[in-house]
Design a protein around this motif. Sequence first.
Motif, PDB file in Angstrom:
ATOM      1  N   VAL A 190       8.083  -1.906  10.225  1.00 52.61           N
ATOM      2  CA  VAL A 190       6.903  -2.399   9.526  1.00 52.61           C
ATOM      3  C   VAL A 190       7.361  -3.042   8.224  1.00 52.61           C
ATOM      4  N   ALA A 191       6.460  -3.789   7.595  1.00 54.19           N
ATOM      5  CA  ALA A 191       6.805  -4.511   6.371  1.00 54.19           C
ATOM      6  C   ALA A 191       7.349  -3.556   5.311  1.00 54.19           C
ATOM      7  N   PHE A 240       4.124   0.397   2.443  1.00 52.13           N
ATOM      8  CA  PHE A 240       3.984  -0.829   3.232  1.00 52.13           C
ATOM      9  C   PHE A 240       4.044  -1.982   2.243  1.00 52.13           C
ATOM     10  N   VAL A 241       4.996  -2.901   2.415  1.00 50.83           N
ATOM     11  CA  VAL A 241       5.153  -4.011   1.462  1.00 50.83           C
ATOM     12  C   VAL A 241       5.334  -5.318   2.223  1.00 50.83           C
ATOM     13  N   LEU A 242       4.271  -6.092   2.310  1.00 53.60           N
ATOM     14  CA  LEU A 242       4.323  -7.415   2.924  1.00 53.60           C
ATOM     15  C   LEU A 242       4.484  -8.452   1.820  1.00 53.60           C
ATOM     16  N   ASP A 243       5.509  -9.283   1.920  1.00 53.52           N
ATOM     17  CA  ASP A 243       5.777 -10.333   0.935  1.00 53.52           C
ATOM     18  C   ASP A 243       6.176 -11.563   1.727  1.00 53.52           C
ATOM     19  N   PHE A 251      -0.178   5.447  10.306  1.00 51.60           N
ATOM     20  CA  PHE A 251      -0.338   4.130  10.926  1.00 51.60           C
ATOM     21  C   PHE A 251       1.020   3.430  11.049  1.00 51.60           C
ATOM     22  N   CYS A 252       1.800   3.468   9.971  1.00 48.01           N
ATOM     23  CA  CYS A 252       3.127   2.836   9.986  1.00 48.01           C
ATOM     24  C   CYS A 252       4.049   3.526  10.993  1.00 48.01           C
ATOM     25  N   ASP A 253       3.994   4.852  11.040  1.00 43.50           N
ATOM     26  CA  ASP A 253       4.843   5.587  11.988  1.00 43.50           C
ATOM     27  C   ASP A 253       4.437   5.305  13.433  1.00 43.50           C
ATOM     28  N   ASP A 254       3.129   5.137  13.669  1.00 46.00           N
ATOM     29  CA  ASP A 254       2.668   4.795  15.021  1.00 46.00           C
ATOM     30  C   ASP A 254       3.232   3.442  15.450  1.00 46.00           C
ATOM     31  N   LEU A 255       3.275   2.497  14.500  1.00 43.79           N
ATOM     32  CA  LEU A 255       3.836   1.174  14.809  1.00 43.79           C
ATOM     33  C   LEU A 255       5.332   1.277  15.075  1.00 43.79           C
ATOM     34  N   ALA A 281       0.844  -1.201   0.000  1.00 40.15           N
ATOM     35  CA  ALA A 281       0.000   0.000   0.000  1.00 40.15           C
ATOM     36  C   ALA A 281       0.873   1.241   0.000  1.00 40.15           C
ATOM     37  N   PRO A 282       0.503   2.270  -0.761  1.00 42.93           N
ATOM     38  CA  PRO A 282       1.281   3.518  -0.775  1.00 42.93           C
ATOM     39  C   PRO A 282       1.151   4.241   0.559  1.00 42.93           C
ATOM     40  N   ALA A 283       2.238   4.843   0.983  1.00 44.61           N
ATOM     41  CA  ALA A 283       2.244   5.596   2.239  1.00 44.61           C
ATOM     42  C   ALA A 283       3.091   6.844   2.025  1.00 44.61           C
TER      43      ALA A 283
END
Length: 374
Positions: A312-313, A172-175, A294-298, A164-166
């Motif tokens: 994050v991924a 965010f790239v989950l593979d 969201f990614c920065d919060d994680l 997903a673009p952020a």
Amino acid sequence: MRHDFETHRRQAMSIFRAWGMPAEKAEKSADVLAWADLHGLESHGIALLVEYNERRQTRPINFQSKPAIVQETAVSALLDGDGGLGHDPAIRAMETAIAKARAAGVGVVSVRNSGHFGALGYFTTKATDHDLIGIAATSVFGIRVPPTGGAAARFGTDPWSFAAPAEPGRPFVLDMATTTVASGKVRNKIVEGQLMPSGWGMDGKGVPTLDPKAVMEGGFLSPLGGAAESAGYKGYGLAAMVNILASCLSGSTLITDPNHSKQPWGLDVGHFFMAINPALFRPIADFRADVARFCDDLRATPPVDPLKPVQVAGDPERKVRAEREKTGLPIGPGLHRRLYQIAQESGADWVLSPLDFTVDSFQFTDGKETRGKA
């Protein structure tokens, strides 16, 4: 030893060309492999040439394949890979899904009669470059994973990816495989003469082992989660989902079919690609901002170890990429040796470093073969 990205890519391209692949297709395929190595995904990088070389010895892979769309709507397409490796049809499929998502909001492309195509993150990341969500999944050729409670293999690594673009440059790239590790990591341990970490796989009797050969020669890969007691059924369920999307939709031979991997042409692998335009729901800038926050919060989560911040991924791969853009892409001595052998046997140009290394009972020095001790 290390090489810059272009040298790394040209070596893969040279071998693909020697196998009969047209220049444009070889360039695309080599780019996928080099991208994986640049991001630290060695199981899906140039080391795959070792497996592809083994596969082409026993399978009629069409290195001059001409993938074509055989069925299409405004939001979907079915593409036939024409019995070749999967890099070229996968690139075309993802590009088609992206184009349809930009025009209609959603794009879904199914691929049949294809082959292995490398790291899924290469393709889903392309969607984020266009401010789209990217999803990909693929069936596989090799069967090495039992369903939970089973004593026979029914699945492969059966990977999937979501991107997903952020924040620009930090999607965010989950593979992920639906096994504990990708089979390529086990293969790389064999090439380098190393043992595996605990939990990666079992021998032919289902006994946990550290020997990668025991896994690849009649043994099993561990499903994601391991045994039933540690939630291995979740990896089992994800693998089933991947095969439904990649094989049942495309019409590829089911991995549970006795004829799987026995087809007279190609590897008969199926893929699934999807692109979603966030603008269907809200302004893209707002969506990206929320994903970035969201990614920065994680990432801001207090870490257990102060020296190991929460990621994050996509973060680990970007860190490796930044390092390797400066220092080069590494190749272990075992893989360097195998690639040289493949290049020699196929008549491909040798592009990588001509450093001294020993193979069996031969010594290779500056590209010349002389007798020596193994």
